[in-house]
Motif scaffolding. Structure first.
Motif, PDB file in Angstrom:
ATOM      1  N   TYR A 195       0.845  -1.195   0.000  1.00 35.63           N
ATOM      2  CA  TYR A 195       0.000   0.000   0.000  1.00 35.63           C
ATOM      3  C   TYR A 195       0.888   1.254   0.000  1.00 35.63           C
ATOM      4  CZ  TYR A 195      -3.517  -3.336   1.616  1.00 35.63           C
ATOM      5  OH  TYR A 195      -4.349  -4.413   1.740  1.00 35.63           O
ATOM      6  N   PRO A 196       0.484   2.300  -0.706  1.00 32.09           N
ATOM      7  CA  PRO A 196       1.309   3.518  -0.785  1.00 32.09           C
ATOM      8  C   PRO A 196       1.124   4.413   0.438  1.00 32.09           C
ATOM      9  CG  PRO A 196      -0.654   3.803  -2.119  1.00 32.09           C
ATOM     10  CD  PRO A 196      -0.726   2.398  -1.562  1.00 32.09           C
ATOM     11  N   ILE A 197       1.442   3.845   1.591  1.00 35.12           N
ATOM     12  CA  ILE A 197       1.294   4.547   2.867  1.00 35.12           C
ATOM     13  C   ILE A 197       2.638   4.516   3.578  1.00 35.12           C
ATOM     14  CG2 ILE A 197       0.149   4.542   5.116  1.00 35.12           C
ATOM     15  CD1 ILE A 197      -2.229   3.112   3.727  1.00 35.12           C
ATOM     16  N   VAL A 198       3.196   5.695   3.832  1.00 35.64           N
ATOM     17  CA  VAL A 198       4.506   5.832   4.468  1.00 35.64           C
ATOM     18  C   VAL A 198       4.312   6.432   5.852  1.00 35.64           C
ATOM     19  CG1 VAL A 198       6.786   6.909   4.314  1.00 35.64           C
ATOM     20  CG2 VAL A 198       5.620   6.136   2.224  1.00 35.64           C
ATOM     21  N   LEU A 199       4.915   5.824   6.842  1.00 39.01           N
ATOM     22  CA  LEU A 199       4.898   6.373   8.194  1.00 39.01           C
ATOM     23  C   LEU A 199       5.917   7.499   8.290  1.00 39.01           C
ATOM     24  CD1 LEU A 199       4.114   6.185  11.266  1.00 39.01           C
ATOM     25  CD2 LEU A 199       6.034   4.576  11.480  1.00 39.01           C
ATOM     26  N   ALA A 200       5.510   8.653   8.820  1.00 39.90           N
ATOM     27  CA  ALA A 200       6.454   9.760   9.018  1.00 39.90           C
ATOM     28  C   ALA A 200       7.484   9.378  10.075  1.00 39.90           C
ATOM     29  CB  ALA A 200       5.693  11.013   9.444  1.00 39.90           C
ATOM     30  N   GLY A 201       8.664  10.005  10.010  1.00 41.44           N
ATOM     31  CA  GLY A 201       9.755   9.655  10.915  1.00 41.44           C
ATOM     32  C   GLY A 201       9.480   9.950  12.375  1.00 41.44           C
ATOM     33  N   MET A 202       8.974  11.127  12.688  1.00 38.43           N
ATOM     34  CA  MET A 202       8.569  11.519  14.040  1.00 38.43           C
ATOM     35  C   MET A 202       9.651  11.239  15.085  1.00 38.43           C
ATOM     36  SD  MET A 202       4.486  10.666  14.055  1.00 38.43           S
ATOM     37  CE  MET A 202       4.646   8.875  13.995  1.00 38.43           C
ATOM     38  N   ALA A 203      10.819  11.814  14.884  1.00 36.51           N
ATOM     39  CA  ALA A 203      11.934  11.625  15.813  1.00 36.51           C
ATOM     40  C   ALA A 203      11.626  12.249  17.168  1.00 36.51           C
ATOM     41  CB  ALA A 203      13.203  12.260  15.237  1.00 36.51           C
ATOM     42  N   GLY A 204      12.300  11.736  18.184  1.00 44.01           N
ATOM     43  CA  GLY A 204      12.217  12.367  19.484  1.00 44.01           C
ATOM     44  C   GLY A 204      11.271  11.719  20.464  1.00 44.01           C
ATOM     45  N   GLY A 205      10.809  10.495  20.194  1.00 48.15           N
ATOM     46  CA  GLY A 205       9.945   9.816  21.147  1.00 48.15           C
ATOM     47  C   GLY A 205       8.847   8.980  20.522  1.00 48.15           C
ATOM     48  N   PRO A 206       7.994   9.579  19.666  1.00 49.35           N
ATOM     49  CA  PRO A 206       6.895   8.788  19.088  1.00 49.35           C
ATOM     50  C   PRO A 206       7.359   7.612  18.237  1.00 49.35           C
ATOM     51  CG  PRO A 206       6.430  11.127  18.891  1.00 49.35           C
ATOM     52  CD  PRO A 206       7.854  11.016  19.360  1.00 49.35           C
ATOM     53  N   SER A 207       8.493   7.767  17.558  1.00 47.47           N
ATOM     54  CA  SER A 207       8.985   6.703  16.690  1.00 47.47           C
ATOM     55  C   SER A 207       9.549   5.559  17.526  1.00 47.47           C
ATOM     56  CB  SER A 207      10.067   7.247  15.761  1.00 47.47           C
ATOM     57  OG  SER A 207      10.578   6.233  14.926  1.00 47.47           O
ATOM     58  N   THR A 208       9.078   4.348  17.265  1.00 48.55           N
ATOM     59  CA  THR A 208       9.591   3.154  17.941  1.00 48.55           C
ATOM     60  C   THR A 208       9.785   2.048  16.908  1.00 48.55           C
ATOM     61  OG1 THR A 208       7.399   2.189  18.358  1.00 48.55           O
ATOM     62  CG2 THR A 208       8.270   3.712  20.037  1.00 48.55           C
ATOM     63  N   PRO A 209      10.665   1.094  17.182  1.00 46.42           N
ATOM     64  CA  PRO A 209      10.789  -0.049  16.272  1.00 46.42           C
ATOM     65  C   PRO A 209       9.477  -0.797  16.100  1.00 46.42           C
ATOM     66  CG  PRO A 209      12.672   0.041  17.739  1.00 46.42           C
ATOM     67  CD  PRO A 209      11.693   1.063  18.241  1.00 46.42           C
ATOM     68  N   ALA A 210       8.693  -0.894  17.170  1.00 46.17           N
ATOM     69  CA  ALA A 210       7.418  -1.608  17.096  1.00 46.17           C
ATOM     70  C   ALA A 210       6.454  -0.920  16.144  1.00 46.17           C
ATOM     71  CB  ALA A 210       6.794  -1.717  18.489  1.00 46.17           C
ATOM     72  N   LEU A 211       6.412   0.414  16.167  1.00 45.99           N
ATOM     73  CA  LEU A 211       5.528   1.163  15.281  1.00 45.99           C
ATOM     74  C   LEU A 211       5.972   1.019  13.831  1.00 45.99           C
ATOM     75  CD1 LEU A 211       3.171   3.106  14.833  1.00 45.99           C
ATOM     76  CD2 LEU A 211       4.733   5.010  15.347  1.00 45.99           C
ATOM     77  N   ALA A 212       7.263   1.209  13.575  1.00 48.65           N
ATOM     78  CA  ALA A 212       7.775   1.082  12.207  1.00 48.65           C
ATOM     79  C   ALA A 212       7.509  -0.311  11.660  1.00 48.65           C
ATOM     80  CB  ALA A 212       9.271   1.388  12.178  1.00 48.65           C
ATOM     81  N   ALA A 213       7.769  -1.330  12.464  1.00 48.83           N
ATOM     82  CA  ALA A 213       7.583  -2.701  12.006  1.00 48.83           C
ATOM     83  C   ALA A 213       6.119  -3.013  11.740  1.00 48.83           C
ATOM     84  CB  ALA A 213       8.158  -3.670  13.037  1.00 48.83           C
ATOM     85  N   ALA A 214       5.237  -2.486  12.585  1.00 47.70           N
ATOM     86  CA  ALA A 214       3.807  -2.753  12.417  1.00 47.70           C
ATOM     87  C   ALA A 214       3.286  -2.175  11.110  1.00 47.70           C
ATOM     88  CB  ALA A 214       3.029  -2.180  13.601  1.00 47.70           C
ATOM     89  N   VAL A 215       3.687  -0.953  10.785  1.00 48.99           N
ATOM     90  CA  VAL A 215       3.260  -0.340   9.531  1.00 48.99           C
ATOM     91  C   VAL A 215       3.787  -1.143   8.338  1.00 48.99           C
ATOM     92  CG1 VAL A 215       3.444   1.723   8.075  1.00 48.99           C
ATOM     93  CG2 VAL A 215       2.990   1.956  10.526  1.00 48.99           C
ATOM     94  N   SER A 216       5.030  -1.579   8.420  1.00 49.98           N
ATOM     95  CA  SER A 216       5.597  -2.378   7.328  1.00 49.98           C
ATOM     96  C   SER A 216       4.902  -3.730   7.207  1.00 49.98           C
ATOM     97  CB  SER A 216       7.102  -2.575   7.557  1.00 49.98           C
ATOM     98  OG  SER A 216       7.806  -1.357   7.369  1.00 49.98           O
ATOM     99  N   ARG A 217       4.631  -4.383   8.338  1.00 52.73           N
ATOM    100  CA  ARG A 217       3.930  -5.674   8.289  1.00 52.73           C
ATOM    101  C   ARG A 217       2.558  -5.543   7.636  1.00 52.73           C
ATOM    102  NH1 ARG A 217       5.562  -6.456  13.670  1.00 52.73           N
ATOM    103  NH2 ARG A 217       3.465  -5.840  14.329  1.00 52.73           N
ATOM    104  N   ALA A 218       1.922  -4.394   7.851  1.00 50.55           N
ATOM    105  CA  ALA A 218       0.580  -4.176   7.306  1.00 50.55           C
ATOM    106  C   ALA A 218       0.600  -3.852   5.819  1.00 50.55           C
ATOM    107  CB  ALA A 218      -0.104  -3.046   8.069  1.00 50.55           C
ATOM    108  N   GLY A 219       1.789  -3.662   5.254  1.00 56.42           N
ATOM    109  CA  GLY A 219       1.885  -3.403   3.822  1.00 56.42           C
ATOM    110  C   GLY A 219       2.333  -2.011   3.451  1.00 56.42           C
ATOM    111  N   GLY A 220       2.508  -1.131   4.445  1.00 55.03           N
ATOM    112  CA  GLY A 220       3.027   0.206   4.182  1.00 55.03           C
ATOM    113  C   GLY A 220       4.532   0.244   4.352  1.00 55.03           C
ATOM    114  N   LEU A 221       5.087   1.450   4.433  1.00 52.26           N
ATOM    115  CA  LEU A 221       6.513   1.620   4.691  1.00 52.26           C
ATOM    116  C   LEU A 221       6.676   2.240   6.066  1.00 52.26           C
ATOM    117  CD1 LEU A 221       9.416   1.381   3.371  1.00 52.26           C
ATOM    118  CD2 LEU A 221       9.231   3.863   3.023  1.00 52.26           C
ATOM    119  N   GLY A 222       7.071   1.437   7.042  1.00 51.08           N
ATOM    120  CA  GLY A 222       7.352   1.970   8.369  1.00 51.08           C
ATOM    121  C   GLY A 222       8.649   2.755   8.362  1.00 51.08           C
ATOM    122  N   THR A 223       8.723   3.771   9.191  1.00 50.09           N
ATOM    123  CA  THR A 223       9.923   4.611   9.254  1.00 50.09           C
ATOM    124  C   THR A 223      10.377   4.759  10.690  1.00 50.09           C
ATOM    125  OG1 THR A 223       9.199   5.887   7.331  1.00 50.09           O
ATOM    126  CG2 THR A 223      10.940   6.852   8.682  1.00 50.09           C
TER     127      THR A 223
END
Length: 359
Positions: free
Chosen positions: A17-45
């Motif tokens: 899916y053409p859905i990219v997770l924004a980087g959101m540095a400084g706290g909100p970004s976690t490996p779990a969030l990035a991986a979840a978006v990628s597993r769902a078919g988007g691009l986790g960041t």
């Protein structure tokens, strides 16, 4: 099976899916969030700009333990030299917030921000992440060559058509066109030219960028659901980047007080401010921002202001005081849904867009 969401961007990045997770540095970004978006078919960041190099390596490896799908790492491509020219006046202004938080006044003297970009980049290259994305500017030519030689795709954020053209000329594989509605830092290359960032609206920026570059354009700013994704595709974009919608996802690292402030906000709550970091960013107006609006002191340039406010932001997090946190958010916060997992957000967004596009 190909659908109307199977764009050139999907083919280029190897995503469903053409859905990219924004980087959101400084706290909100976690490996779990990035991986979840990628597993769902988007691009986790993974937003790694503020992370120590060793922590970036660990986070990348954690993402890989959680998914075998493509993901990105986002870094800041920006000059990190400090400007202490007005440090005394700024620190006295910041001492008002420190007093309210029970912190001691700032020590006298200049500040020094650690520039770890080369070390961060070295880790990303060594780990051969699938996608490297940047904010605030473009990778140096040597770094871009090294990334391409390692088989990596390169994304850059732009806030004007001119910046998008520069990204294409630099060899980027796609460009994120960030409209003025977007939360967080403006990706504007030259804040001397645009002190509060270039703030062209998403609806105006996307078709103009599409008409002037040949690489895929990713729409960012105000995209909160499938309606935004469908609209972006109709405007010619090949995908969207979403940040604010994922801030209250179960896997987000956003502080609970930050999450509540988001859920309590609406389209009138956010403002552009440079008070926290020295670079313009969109966030929820709170006590800290109001102090700067009333104080008459100009913040120091990035990264020095960001370094100067770190003790305040850290204390606010420890004390759950959202009035002194940097509450980055876009203008679509009425569309937030509490309690969803990231994979649900991706699936729901794709499903709604497909329905609207007749896919």
């Amino acid at each position: 099976m190909k659908t109307k969401l199977s764009t050139v961007l999907c083919e280029r990045l190897g995503i469903e899916y053409p859905i990219v997770l924004a980087g959101m540095a400084g706290g909100p970004s976690t490996p779990a969030l990035a991986a979840a978006v990628s597993r769902a078919g988007g691009l986790g960041t993974l937003g790694a700009a503020y992370m120590a190099p060793a922590d970036i390596r660990e986070a990348i490896r954690t993402v890989r333990q959680l998914t075998d799908r493509p993901f990105a790492v986002n870094l800041f491509a920006v000059d990190l030299r400090d400007d202490n020219s007005n440090i005394e006046q700024v620190q006295r202004q910041l001492d008002r917030a420190r007093a309210d938080l029970g912190l001691p006044p700032a020590a006298e003297g200049p500040l020094k921000t650690a520039d770890r970009f080369e070390e961060q980049l070295a880790v990303v290259l060594e780990e051969r992440v699938p996608v490297l994305s940047t904010a605030f500017g473009l990778l140096p030519a040597s770094a871009a060559l090294a990334a391409r030689s390692a088989g990596m795709k390169i994304l850059a954020m732009a806030t004007t058509v001119r910046e998008a053209v520069l990204a294409e000329q630099a060899g980027c594989d796609a460009v994120v066109a960030q409209g003025g509605e977007a939360g967080g830092h403006r990706g504007t290359f030259d804040v001397a030219e645009h002190p509060m960032g270039a703030n062209v609206g998403t609806f105006a920026l996307i078709p103009q960028a599409v008409d002037n570059v040949r690489i895929p354009v990713i729409a960012a700013g105000g995209v909160m659901d499938g309606r935004g994704l469908a609209a972006a595709i109709l405007l010619g974009a090949q995908g969207v980047q979403m940040g604010t919608r994922f801030l209250v996802a179960a896997e987000s690292g956003a502080h609970e007080a930050y999450r509540q402030a988001l859920l309590d906000s609406d389209e009138e709550s956010t403002v552009l401010t440079a008070a926290f970091s020295g670079r313009p960013a969109r966030g929820i107006r709170n006590a800290f921002i109001r102090q700067w609006e009333d104080g008459g002191t100009a913040p120091l340039p990035f990264p020095t202001q960001n370094t100067a406010t770190r003790d305040i932001r850290n204390a606010a997090a420890r004390q759950s005081r959202s009035d002194y946190m940097s509450l980055w958010a876009g203008q679509g916060t009425r569309l937030l849904k509490e309690g969803q997992r990231a994979e649900e957000i991706v699936a729901e967004t794709a499903r709604q867009a497909l329905s609207l596009l007749g896919g």
